[in-house]
Design an enzyme around this catalytic site. Structure first.
Site, PDB file in Angstrom:
ATOM      1  N   TYR A 107       0.890  -1.155   0.000  1.00 47.92           N
ATOM      2  CA  TYR A 107       0.000   0.000   0.000  1.00 47.92           C
ATOM      3  C   TYR A 107       0.933   1.212   0.000  1.00 47.92           C
ATOM      4  CZ  TYR A 107      -3.085  -3.460   2.310  1.00 47.92           C
ATOM      5  OH  TYR A 107      -3.794  -4.584   2.669  1.00 47.92           O
ATOM      6  N   CYS A 110       1.219   2.788   3.554  1.00 47.43           N
ATOM      7  CA  CYS A 110       1.441   1.942   4.726  1.00 47.43           C
ATOM      8  C   CYS A 110       2.813   2.271   5.303  1.00 47.43           C
ATOM      9  CB  CYS A 110       1.367   0.472   4.314  1.00 47.43           C
ATOM     10  SG  CYS A 110       2.131  -0.669   5.484  1.00 47.43           S
ATOM     11  N   PHE A 112       4.864   0.588   7.049  1.00 46.47           N
ATOM     12  CA  PHE A 112       5.832  -0.500   6.919  1.00 46.47           C
ATOM     13  C   PHE A 112       6.302  -0.644   5.464  1.00 46.47           C
ATOM     14  CE2 PHE A 112       3.085  -1.522  10.563  1.00 46.47           C
ATOM     15  CZ  PHE A 112       4.041  -1.448  11.558  1.00 46.47           C
ATOM     16  N   CYS A 113       5.402  -0.389   4.513  1.00 45.99           N
ATOM     17  CA  CYS A 113       5.797  -0.379   3.102  1.00 45.99           C
ATOM     18  C   CYS A 113       6.715   0.812   2.821  1.00 45.99           C
ATOM     19  CB  CYS A 113       4.557  -0.314   2.210  1.00 45.99           C
ATOM     20  SG  CYS A 113       3.415  -1.710   2.401  1.00 45.99           S
TER      21      CYS A 113
END
Length: 383
Positions: A107, A110, A112-113
């Protein structure tokens, strides 16, 4: 016996609030006395056994392990093939010397992305991006791991998936920083997945060693004090800083809707998804995250003014950076902790919460220095 029972019952029924007494004539009867003594012994024995059993169970319950590892240790295997999905976009760096062929399922916003992208961009690594629908997640149905990011590397015998942002970064850093001639699947084996049962009896998974670099290079091994502090701040980014984001980004219904419209713009949802799917993600997502944000505020013990919790954590980070005497936690160059914190914060860059953060703290100087270093692939020279 029958008369005794009736007399006792009558007294109990007629005098529920008075002390029950027994006629002395009945106590003189030897059979009655034996009955009473036997009943008393049985009752006392029952109480004693019950107390012992209860005590034994309590000792067993409170001394048993509250969480235990199951006999399950799983290494993420390579897969022969994955669905052929056209990349949403291709990030190409013509000076990439990593030799890696990577596809990132993500995403766009996101945190973490964003951490993974910050790492890849800083070290000048080329990769393809596949944007995943955060509601339906059709692009990752092939994977048993149902979260993003998922990074897939093309290897000799198929494809090597890497799951969990921290493990992805540690595995890639191990591959890039060390001249030990290990291939990526061999490095992935150093990060096994362990299953365990937590205090509430819920089965959970944990990737072992995910904050550690698997290096033979003596230069990195001898810098354990530096590596330990780097790990500390990477954990802080994952376990503390990231939890201040959602309650701030989705603080009100209007802020939640503004955030999801920005997510749509920066993630190019209009080009990547059908219009009905885009509206579903925006309006259902905004409503759901507004409600979830309230729960997360309570779960992570944020202040009533959630903005203040965000400011406090960023100021805590800035004081730690300042104590190093350089521009970054890594000194003159960003390290993995800098990249992790930048990645987390970059996920809210277009939101009202980020605008307020810049106005109420001095995070902007460090943040935009990081952004410039990443855009210029300054870490590529270290590979």
């Amino acid at each position: 016996m029958q008369i005794f029972s009736k007399r006792i019952i009558a007294q109990i029924l007629c005098s529920p609030c008075r002390r029950v007494t027994v006629d002395k004539r009945f106590l003189r009867n030897s059979s009655t006395t034996k009955l009473l003594k036997g009943t008393f012994r049985i009752g006392l024995t029952g109480i004693t056994v019950g107390a012992l059993l209860g005590t034994g169970y309590s000792i067993h319950y409170y001394n048993k392990p509250r969480a235990h590892i199951l006999n399950e240790e799983i290494t993420i295997p390579t897969v022969k093939e994955i669905p052929d999905i056209k990349p949403t976009r291709v990030i190409k760096n013509y000076e990439d010397r990593s030799g890696l062929e990577l596809t990132l399922y993500q995403y766009q916003t996101c945190p973490f992305c964003c951490k993974v992208r910050a790492f890849l961009d800083y070290y000048g690594i080329s990769y393809n991006v596949i944007e995943v629908d955060p509601v339906l997640r059709q692009a990752i149905k092939w994977s048993p791991y149902r979260k993003v990011p998922i990074l897939v590397a093309k290897v000799d015998d198929g494809f090597q998936p890497l799951n969990d942002s921290t493990m992805i970064i540690s595995a890639l850093a191990s591959y890039l920083f060390d001249n030990n001639n290990k291939n990526l699947p061999e490095i992935v084996k150093c990060f096994p997945l362990i299953s365990y049962v937590d205090d509430d009896g819920i089965k959970k998974n944990e990737i072992m060693n995910r904050y550690f670099l698997m290096l033979n290079n003596v230069k990195y091994q001898t810098a354990e004090e530096i590596n330990s502090e780097e790990r500390k701040w990477r954990k802080w980014a994952d376990n503390v800083l990231v939890h201040t984001l959602s309650p701030n980004v989705y603080r009100t219904k209007d802020e939640a809707l503004q955030a999801f419209n920005w997510f749509s713009e920066v993630g190019e949802w209009e080009a990547n998804f059908p219009i009905w799917e885009r509206y579903l993600m925006i309006y259902v997502g905004a409503s759901a995250m507004w409600l979830i944000g309230k729960k997360l505020k309570k779960r992570h013990n944020l202040k009533d003014d959630v903005r203040q919790s965000l400011y406090d954590e960023c100021n805590y980070w800035l004081r730690a950076v300042k104590s190093k005497g350089g521009q970054f936690m890594g000194g003159s160059r960003p390290n993995l902790a800098d990249l992790a914190v930048y990645g987390v914060l970059s996920s809210i860059e277009g939101c009202l919460a980020f605008k307020d953060l810049l106005e109420n703290t001095k995070i902007g100087g460090w943040y935009y220095n990081m952004k410039r270093n990443i855009a210029q692939h300054e870490g590529a020279t270290m590979i």
